[in-house]
Write a protein that holds these residues in place. Sequence first.
Motif, PDB file in Angstrom:
ATOM      1  N   ARG A   7      24.418   1.239  21.280  1.00 29.53           N
ATOM      2  CA  ARG A   7      23.117   1.088  21.940  1.00 29.53           C
ATOM      3  C   ARG A   7      22.827  -0.338  22.364  1.00 29.53           C
ATOM      4  O   ARG A   7      21.947  -0.571  23.175  1.00 29.53           O
ATOM      5  CB  ARG A   7      22.006   1.573  21.008  1.00 29.53           C
ATOM      6  N   SER A   8      23.537  -1.319  21.803  1.00 30.72           N
ATOM      7  CA  SER A   8      23.250  -2.715  22.095  1.00 30.72           C
ATOM      8  C   SER A   8      24.551  -3.501  22.257  1.00 30.72           C
ATOM      9  O   SER A   8      25.540  -3.222  21.573  1.00 30.72           O
ATOM     10  CB  SER A   8      22.434  -3.328  20.955  1.00 30.72           C
ATOM     11  N   THR A   9      24.533  -4.485  23.146  1.00 33.84           N
ATOM     12  CA  THR A   9      25.713  -5.340  23.362  1.00 33.84           C
ATOM     13  C   THR A   9      25.662  -6.600  22.499  1.00 33.84           C
ATOM     14  O   THR A   9      26.485  -7.490  22.653  1.00 33.84           O
ATOM     15  CB  THR A   9      25.820  -5.746  24.837  1.00 33.84           C
ATOM     16  N   THR A  10      24.720  -6.671  21.564  1.00 39.58           N
ATOM     17  CA  THR A  10      24.586  -7.841  20.697  1.00 39.58           C
ATOM     18  C   THR A  10      25.796  -7.967  19.779  1.00 39.58           C
ATOM     19  O   THR A  10      26.199  -7.004  19.130  1.00 39.58           O
ATOM     20  CB  THR A  10      23.305  -7.737  19.843  1.00 39.58           C
ATOM     21  N   ILE A  11      26.365  -9.175  19.742  1.00 42.01           N
ATOM     22  CA  ILE A  11      27.468  -9.471  18.831  1.00 42.01           C
ATOM     23  C   ILE A  11      26.919 -10.325  17.695  1.00 42.01           C
ATOM     24  O   ILE A  11      26.242 -11.320  17.929  1.00 42.01           O
ATOM     25  CB  ILE A  11      28.610 -10.222  19.554  1.00 42.01           C
ATOM     26  N   THR A  12      27.221  -9.930  16.465  1.00 39.49           N
ATOM     27  CA  THR A  12      26.778 -10.667  15.289  1.00 39.49           C
ATOM     28  C   THR A  12      27.989 -11.317  14.632  1.00 39.49           C
ATOM     29  O   THR A  12      28.921 -10.613  14.226  1.00 39.49           O
ATOM     30  CB  THR A  12      26.092  -9.716  14.284  1.00 39.49           C
ATOM     31  N   PRO A  13      27.994 -12.658  14.527  1.00 40.30           N
ATOM     32  CA  PRO A  13      29.109 -13.297  13.830  1.00 40.30           C
ATOM     33  C   PRO A  13      28.920 -13.185  12.316  1.00 40.30           C
ATOM     34  O   PRO A  13      27.797 -13.245  11.809  1.00 40.30           O
ATOM     35  CB  PRO A  13      29.022 -14.758  14.282  1.00 40.30           C
ATOM     36  N   ARG A  14      30.031 -12.982  11.613  1.00 36.40           N
ATOM     37  CA  ARG A  14      30.004 -12.938  10.144  1.00 36.40           C
ATOM     38  C   ARG A  14      31.066 -13.902   9.661  1.00 36.40           C
ATOM     39  O   ARG A  14      32.245 -13.752   9.970  1.00 36.40           O
ATOM     40  CB  ARG A  14      30.278 -11.521   9.633  1.00 36.40           C
ATOM     41  N   ASP A  49      37.785  -8.381  18.764  1.00 39.17           N
ATOM     42  CA  ASP A  49      38.708  -9.513  18.851  1.00 39.17           C
ATOM     43  C   ASP A  49      37.945 -10.757  19.275  1.00 39.17           C
ATOM     44  O   ASP A  49      36.844 -10.669  19.838  1.00 39.17           O
ATOM     45  CB  ASP A  49      39.827  -9.218  19.853  1.00 39.17           C
ATOM     46  N   ASP A  50      38.542 -11.928  19.077  1.00 38.75           N
ATOM     47  CA  ASP A  50      37.871 -13.197  19.370  1.00 38.75           C
ATOM     48  C   ASP A  50      37.367 -13.295  20.805  1.00 38.75           C
ATOM     49  O   ASP A  50      36.288 -13.816  21.042  1.00 38.75           O
ATOM     50  CB  ASP A  50      38.805 -14.372  19.082  1.00 38.75           C
ATOM     51  N   SER A  51      38.129 -12.802  21.760  1.00 38.43           N
ATOM     52  CA  SER A  51      37.732 -12.933  23.168  1.00 38.43           C
ATOM     53  C   SER A  51      37.238 -11.609  23.771  1.00 38.43           C
ATOM     54  O   SER A  51      36.982 -11.540  24.970  1.00 38.43           O
ATOM     55  CB  SER A  51      38.905 -13.465  23.994  1.00 38.43           C
ATOM     56  N   GLN A  52      37.100 -10.596  22.947  1.00 36.93           N
ATOM     57  CA  GLN A  52      36.710  -9.273  23.450  1.00 36.93           C
ATOM     58  C   GLN A  52      35.224  -9.220  23.789  1.00 36.93           C
ATOM     59  O   GLN A  52      34.379  -9.650  23.002  1.00 36.93           O
ATOM     60  CB  GLN A  52      37.029  -8.205  22.400  1.00 36.93           C
ATOM     61  N   ALA A  53      34.929  -8.698  24.971  1.00 40.94           N
ATOM     62  CA  ALA A  53      33.532  -8.495  25.370  1.00 40.94           C
ATOM     63  C   ALA A  53      32.960  -7.339  24.554  1.00 40.94           C
ATOM     64  O   ALA A  53      33.695  -6.436  24.139  1.00 40.94           O
ATOM     65  CB  ALA A  53      33.460  -8.166  26.861  1.00 40.94           C
ATOM     66  N   PRO A  54      31.653  -7.339  24.336  1.00 46.73           N
ATOM     67  CA  PRO A  54      31.065  -6.211  23.595  1.00 46.73           C
ATOM     68  C   PRO A  54      31.163  -4.923  24.409  1.00 46.73           C
ATOM     69  O   PRO A  54      31.243  -4.959  25.639  1.00 46.73           O
ATOM     70  CB  PRO A  54      29.604  -6.627  23.411  1.00 46.73           C
ATOM     71  N   TYR A  55      31.190  -3.808  23.706  1.00 46.16           N
ATOM     72  CA  TYR A  55      31.178  -2.517  24.390  1.00 46.16           C
ATOM     73  C   TYR A  55      29.800  -2.320  25.019  1.00 46.16           C
ATOM     74  O   TYR A  55      28.784  -2.577  24.373  1.00 46.16           O
ATOM     75  CB  TYR A  55      31.457  -1.378  23.409  1.00 46.16           C
ATOM     76  N   PRO A  56      29.752  -1.850  26.268  1.00 46.24           N
ATOM     77  CA  PRO A  56      28.452  -1.541  26.873  1.00 46.24           C
ATOM     78  C   PRO A  56      27.798  -0.361  26.150  1.00 46.24           C
ATOM     79  O   PRO A  56      28.483   0.452  25.520  1.00 46.24           O
ATOM     80  CB  PRO A  56      28.802  -1.155  28.313  1.00 46.24           C
ATOM     81  N   ALA A  57      26.481  -0.277  26.255  1.00 47.96           N
ATOM     82  CA  ALA A  57      25.770   0.850  25.663  1.00 47.96           C
ATOM     83  C   ALA A  57      26.323   2.146  26.251  1.00 47.96           C
ATOM     84  O   ALA A  57      26.620   2.219  27.446  1.00 47.96           O
ATOM     85  CB  ALA A  57      24.272   0.733  25.940  1.00 47.96           C
ATOM     86  N   GLY A  58      26.499   3.156  25.399  1.00 45.51           N
ATOM     87  CA  GLY A  58      27.013   4.437  25.857  1.00 45.51           C
ATOM     88  C   GLY A  58      27.616   5.237  24.721  1.00 45.51           C
ATOM     89  O   GLY A  58      27.479   4.889  23.550  1.00 45.51           O
ATOM     90  N   GLU A  59      28.314   6.308  25.100  1.00 45.81           N
ATOM     91  CA  GLU A  59      28.964   7.191  24.131  1.00 45.81           C
ATOM     92  C   GLU A  59      30.473   7.062  24.289  1.00 45.81           C
ATOM     93  O   GLU A  59      30.993   7.006  25.412  1.00 45.81           O
ATOM     94  CB  GLU A  59      28.523   8.635  24.335  1.00 45.81           C
ATOM     95  N   TYR A  60      31.170   7.036  23.156  1.00 46.23           N
ATOM     96  CA  TYR A  60      32.606   6.774  23.133  1.00 46.23           C
ATOM     97  C   TYR A  60      33.304   7.736  22.182  1.00 46.23           C
ATOM     98  O   TYR A  60      32.674   8.376  21.347  1.00 46.23           O
ATOM     99  CB  TYR A  60      32.875   5.339  22.655  1.00 46.23           C
ATOM    100  N   GLN A  61      34.628   7.753  22.296  1.00 47.09           N
ATOM    101  CA  GLN A  61      35.468   8.387  21.288  1.00 47.09           C
ATOM    102  C   GLN A  61      36.525   7.364  20.880  1.00 47.09           C
ATOM    103  O   GLN A  61      36.774   6.400  21.606  1.00 47.09           O
ATOM    104  CB  GLN A  61      36.103   9.676  21.807  1.00 47.09           C
ATOM    105  N   VAL A  62      37.118   7.561  19.717  1.00 46.63           N
ATOM    106  CA  VAL A  62      38.131   6.636  19.221  1.00 46.63           C
ATOM    107  C   VAL A  62      39.434   6.904  19.963  1.00 46.63           C
ATOM    108  O   VAL A  62      39.893   8.047  20.048  1.00 46.63           O
ATOM    109  CB  VAL A  62      38.323   6.792  17.697  1.00 46.63           C
ATOM    110  N   ASP A  63      40.031   5.840  20.518  1.00 44.49           N
ATOM    111  CA  ASP A  63      41.291   5.956  21.242  1.00 44.49           C
ATOM    112  C   ASP A  63      42.431   6.253  20.270  1.00 44.49           C
ATOM    113  O   ASP A  63      42.426   5.772  19.124  1.00 44.49           O
ATOM    114  CB  ASP A  63      41.571   4.649  21.994  1.00 44.49           C
ATOM    115  N   ALA A  64      43.401   7.016  20.730  1.00 45.63           N
ATOM    116  CA  ALA A  64      44.548   7.398  19.896  1.00 45.63           C
ATOM    117  C   ALA A  64      45.323   6.181  19.391  1.00 45.63           C
ATOM    118  O   ALA A  64      45.958   6.239  18.332  1.00 45.63           O
ATOM    119  CB  ALA A  64      45.472   8.329  20.665  1.00 45.63           C
TER     120      ALA A  64
END
Length: 98
Positions: A7-14, A49-64
């Motif tokens: 639902r959100s593209t916010t990335i939280t660093p831990r 990943d370090d350079s990965q953009a956040p997933y846009p809001a939407g519905e997904y399935q786990v890739d094989a």
Amino acid sequence: MSKIIVRSTTITPREITTKTGTKMVFREQAAAILKDGEDFPHPFRLTLDDSQAPYPAGEYQVDASSYSVGRFDNLEIGRRVVLVPIVAAPPVPAATTR
């Protein structure tokens, strides 16, 4: 089929400190899984990943590619889960009568 909801593209660093004193930063994004037959989604964190953009809001399935067979023939999910968008089927045109 279960689906992943973003639902959100916010990335939280831990940030963590390892036993050797090295600092590591993980980039996480909030998501939830809606399991078949259940009424409410279960929140969880996706690690990006370090350079990965956040997933846009939407519905997904786990890739094989996220699955593997482990050392003792157990099904395993990798540290980095890859999501693919669930594409909605195009609407079926209404039948016309003559």
